[in-house]
Design an enzyme around this catalytic site. Structure first.
Site, PDB file in Angstrom:
ATOM      1  N   ALA A 237       0.818  -1.214   0.000  1.00 11.07           N
ATOM      2  CA  ALA A 237       0.000   0.000   0.000  1.00 11.07           C
ATOM      3  C   ALA A 237       0.852   1.265   0.000  1.00 11.07           C
ATOM      4  O   ALA A 237       2.086   1.216   0.039  1.00 11.07           O
ATOM      5  CB  ALA A 237      -0.942  -0.018   1.197  1.00 11.07           C
ATOM      6  N   HIS A 238       0.170   2.398  -0.013  1.00  7.16           N
ATOM      7  CA  HIS A 238       0.856   3.688  -0.127  1.00  7.16           C
ATOM      8  C   HIS A 238       1.730   3.984   1.094  1.00  7.16           C
ATOM      9  O   HIS A 238       1.405   3.644   2.213  1.00  7.16           O
ATOM     10  CB  HIS A 238      -0.142   4.832  -0.362  1.00  7.16           C
ATOM     11  CG  HIS A 238      -1.234   4.936   0.648  1.00  7.16           C
ATOM     12  ND1 HIS A 238      -2.321   5.759   0.479  1.00  7.16           N
ATOM     13  CD2 HIS A 238      -1.434   4.338   1.839  1.00  7.16           C
ATOM     14  CE1 HIS A 238      -3.113   5.669   1.524  1.00  7.16           C
ATOM     15  NE2 HIS A 238      -2.586   4.802   2.363  1.00  7.16           N
TER      16      HIS A 238
END
Length: 342
Positions: A237-238
Site C-alpha cells: 500500500a501507499h
C-alpha cells in the site's frame, strides 16, 4: 559447452574428477545425461547419486565424495548457490538491445537509450527515461517515470507516472507499479477520494513477481529498497517502505505507511496492519496477522502474532482442548458432589 573445470571456476567451486569432462547444461540427478551438471543440496536425494548419468555433480563441502569413486564433483561452500550460478551461466536471458519496434509508441520528449529494447505495442509517455533495459511488448511507462540499466520489464506491466526504477530490476507480467493508494475520507456517509500525488521508488536488484500491486504514496514515497524480492500476488500500500534484501512471499498484504526492516521474511498470506514498524531480521510465518509493532528480531506466528516458540506450544494444545474441557467439566461435577456431601 565448457569443461567441468572451467564451470567450477565460474561457480566458485573446486573440481574433483576426470579431466576433459564437458558440460552443456544443467539437469536433475534423475534426468541428467553425461553432458549435464547436476546438484545435491537436499539429503533425501542422495539415493540418486549412484545411478545418475550426470557428467559432474555440485555438492557442498560436508558431502563425503569418497563414497562415490566413479563420479565427478564440483565442491562448493553452498551447493544451492553453485547450482544457481550454473543455471545463470547456461540459461541467462539473452537480450537484444538497440531495437525500437515501429509498433511501439514513444513520445518525442521521452529519453530512451539507443541500446534499449522497446517491444511491440509498448507505450513510453512524456518525459519518461529508459536506460539500457529490455521493455517487452505491451508495457506502459507513464509520464516522468525512470527505468535504469539492465532491467527486464515483462509484457503487460503497467508503470504509472513518477515511478523511479533503479538498475538490474525485474518486473514480471501483470504487475502494476504506482497505482493510486487506497485513501478516502468519509463525510455524511460518503467516501471522498484523497488524491495520491506521491511516487514509487524501486532501488537496484529488486525482483517483483507477477500481478503485484505497489501503490504510490499519498505525498512522499513508497520505497522498495535494494535487493528485495517480491513474490506473485503481493499488495503493497501507499507510503510503505520495504527494507534491503527482504523477501515477501505470495499473497502478502501490507497496509499503508508500514515500515519493514532489512532482511525480513514475510511468508505466504501474511497480513500487516498500517503505520507499523517491523524490526530487521524478522521472520513472520505463513497466514499470520501483525497488528502491533515488532520491535525485536525473531520468528513470529499467529493471529495476532507472538513468538513462534510459544505459538508452537499453543498449537500443540489446541487439538486437545475438547478433551481438556471434558476433564474440567468432570472435575467441576466431582467438586459439586464433594461440596454436597460436606
Amino acid at each position: 559447452m565448457i569443461s567441468a573445470l572451467e564451470l567450477s571456476q565460474i561457480i566458485n567451486g573446486t573440481y574433483i574428477g576426470e579431466k576433459d569432462i564437458k558440460i552443456d547444461g544443467v539437469a536433475s540427478l534423475m534426468r541428467a545425461d553425461e553432458y549435464k551438471v547436476s546438484f545435491l543440496s537436499n539429503k533425501k536425494y542422495t539415493k540418486y547419486i549412484s545411478s545418475t548419468k550426470a557428467g559432474c555433480i555440485i555438492v557442498d563441502e560436508l558431502f563425503d565424495i569418497s563414497l562415490y569413486k566413479d563420479k565427478n564433483f564440483i565442491v562448493c561452500k553452498n551447493a544451492y548457490l553453485g547450482f544457481a550460478l550454473a543455471l545463470t551461466y547456461f540459461y541467462k536471458t539473452k537480450l537484444d538491445g538497440n531495437f525500437k519496434s515501429p509498433k511501439a509508441t514513444i513520445d518525442d520528449s521521452a529519453i530512451v537509450s539507443k541500446n534499449a529494447y522497446i517491444g511491440d505495442f509498448s507505450y513510453i509517455a512524456k518525459n519518461a527515461k529508459i536506460g539500457n533495459s529490455y521493455i517487452m511488448p505491451m508495457v506502459y511507462v507513464g509520464e516522468n517515470s525512470i527505468i535504469g540499466d539492465n532491467c527486464i520489464i515483462y509484457p503487460n506491466v503497467t508503470i504509472r507516472e513518477n515511478v523511479e526504477i533503479g538498475n538490474n530490476v525485474i518486473i514480471h507480467s501483470g504487475s502494476v507499479i504506482g497505482s493510486d493508494g487506497f485513501g478516502y475520507v468519509k463525510d455524511n456517509g460518503r467516501h471522498y477520494k484523497i488524491p495520491q500525488i506521491g511516487k514509487v521508488i524501486i532501488e537496484d536488484d529488486v525482483e517483483i513477481g507477477s500481478n503485484v500491486s505497489i501503490d504510490r504514496a499519498t505525498l512522499d514515497e513508497t520505497i522498495i529498497r535494494k535487493g528485495s524480492k517480491i513474490d506473485n500476488l503481493v499488495q503493497i500500500a501507499h507510503n510503505v517502505e520495504i527494507g534491503e534484501n527482504s523477501i515477501l512471499v505470495s499473497q502478502c498484504g501490507i497496509s499503508g505507511s508500514t515500515k519493514i526492516g532489512n532482511n525480513v521474511i514475510l511468508a505466504g498470506q501474511v497480513g500487516i496492519a498500517g503505520h507499523l514498524t517491523i524490526a530487521d531480521n524478522t521472520i513472520v510465518t505463513a497466514k499470520s496477522g501483525v497488528g502491533t509493532n515488532i520491535k525485536k528480531s525473531g520468528i513470529y506466528s499467529g493471529i495476532p502474532v507472538y513468538e513462534h516458540s510459544k505459538w508452537l506450544k499453543s498449537s500443540a494444545i489446541i487439538p486437545r482442548l475438547p478433551d481438556i474441557y471434558r476433564k474440567i467439566q468432570e472435575l467441576e461435577n466431582r467438586l459439586k458432589e464433594l461440596e454436597k456431601n460436606d
